[in-house]
Design an enzyme around this catalytic site. Structure first.
Site, mmCIF file in Angstrom:
data_model
loop_
_atom_site.group_PDB
_atom_site.id
_atom_site.type_symbol
_atom_site.label_atom_id
_atom_site.label_comp_id
_atom_site.label_asym_id
_atom_site.label_seq_id
_atom_site.Cartn_x
_atom_site.Cartn_y
_atom_site.Cartn_z
ATOM 1 N N CYS A 7 0.873 -1.181 0.000
ATOM 2 C CA CYS A 7 0.000 0.000 0.000
ATOM 3 C C CYS A 7 0.910 1.232 0.000
ATOM 4 O O CYS A 7 2.098 1.138 -0.272
ATOM 5 C CB CYS A 7 -0.976 -0.010 1.172
ATOM 6 N N ARG A 13 -3.401 -0.499 5.478
ATOM 7 C CA ARG A 13 -3.971 -1.595 4.699
ATOM 8 C C ARG A 13 -3.061 -2.808 4.587
ATOM 9 O O ARG A 13 -3.483 -3.935 4.853
ATOM 10 C CB ARG A 13 -4.347 -1.102 3.298
ATOM 11 N N ASP A 125 -8.196 3.630 1.398
ATOM 12 C CA ASP A 125 -7.195 3.975 2.409
ATOM 13 C C ASP A 125 -7.901 4.619 3.597
ATOM 14 O O ASP A 125 -8.467 5.702 3.473
ATOM 15 C CB ASP A 125 -6.161 4.938 1.820
#
Length: 158
Positions: A7, A13, A125
């Site tokens: 990520c 994440r 996100d």
């Protein structure tokens, strides 16, 4: 085989996904010991730091401890044969593709798409959000993870 989840900063994440996968693979006899899991971020802003406290809390609420993880940046050495790099979103995928253009990897794809979930394939996100955002991301990771385990069983003949 090596699974690397990527990520932006490696504090939300990707550490949650790594933790989920690591725990589930360890509890799956046909896969345990056959798959290495890891995570990384595109940027270097958080290198050496633990995951975001909200990510740690969310994972812990589901019985998974990610507090010992430390953020690291995606490196050229991550692009090697036998590595499946699963990106959190299209932007991360595009940047990872540019970084590893000359490399040989098992695959470089969006995680949710590789898992076979229905669109949208981008994992939101949650960094600018609150606990509910982190929980929503966890639920998407959980759904994708189950599909990923099924696919790994098929592909590895487990």
């Amino acid at each position: 085989m090596r699974l690397l989840v990527v990520c932006l900063g490696n504090i939300c994440r990707s550490p949650m996904a790594e933790g989920w996968l690591q725990a589930r693979i360890a509890r799956t006899p046909a896969l345990a010991g056959r798959i290495e899991t890891d995570s990384a971020g595109l940027g270097d802003w958080h290198v050496g730091h633990p995951p975001d406290p909200r990510a740690i809390t969310t994972a812990a609420a589901h019985g998974i401890d990610i507090s010992g993880q430390r953020a690291r940046q995606l490196q050229a050495s991550d692009f090697r044969a036998g590595t499946l790099i699963l990106c959190a979103d299209a932007g991360t995928l595009q940047q990872a593709q540019r970084r590893g253009a000359a490399a040989t990897v098992a695959g470089l794809e969006r995680m949710l798409e590789w898992a076979g979930l229905a669109p949208p394939f981008d994992l939101h996100d949650p960094y600018q959000g609150g606990r509910a955002d982190f929980e929503a991301v966890w639920q998407r990771i959980d759904a994708a993870g189950e599909r990923m385990i099924e696919r790994l069983h098929r592909e590895l003949g487990a």
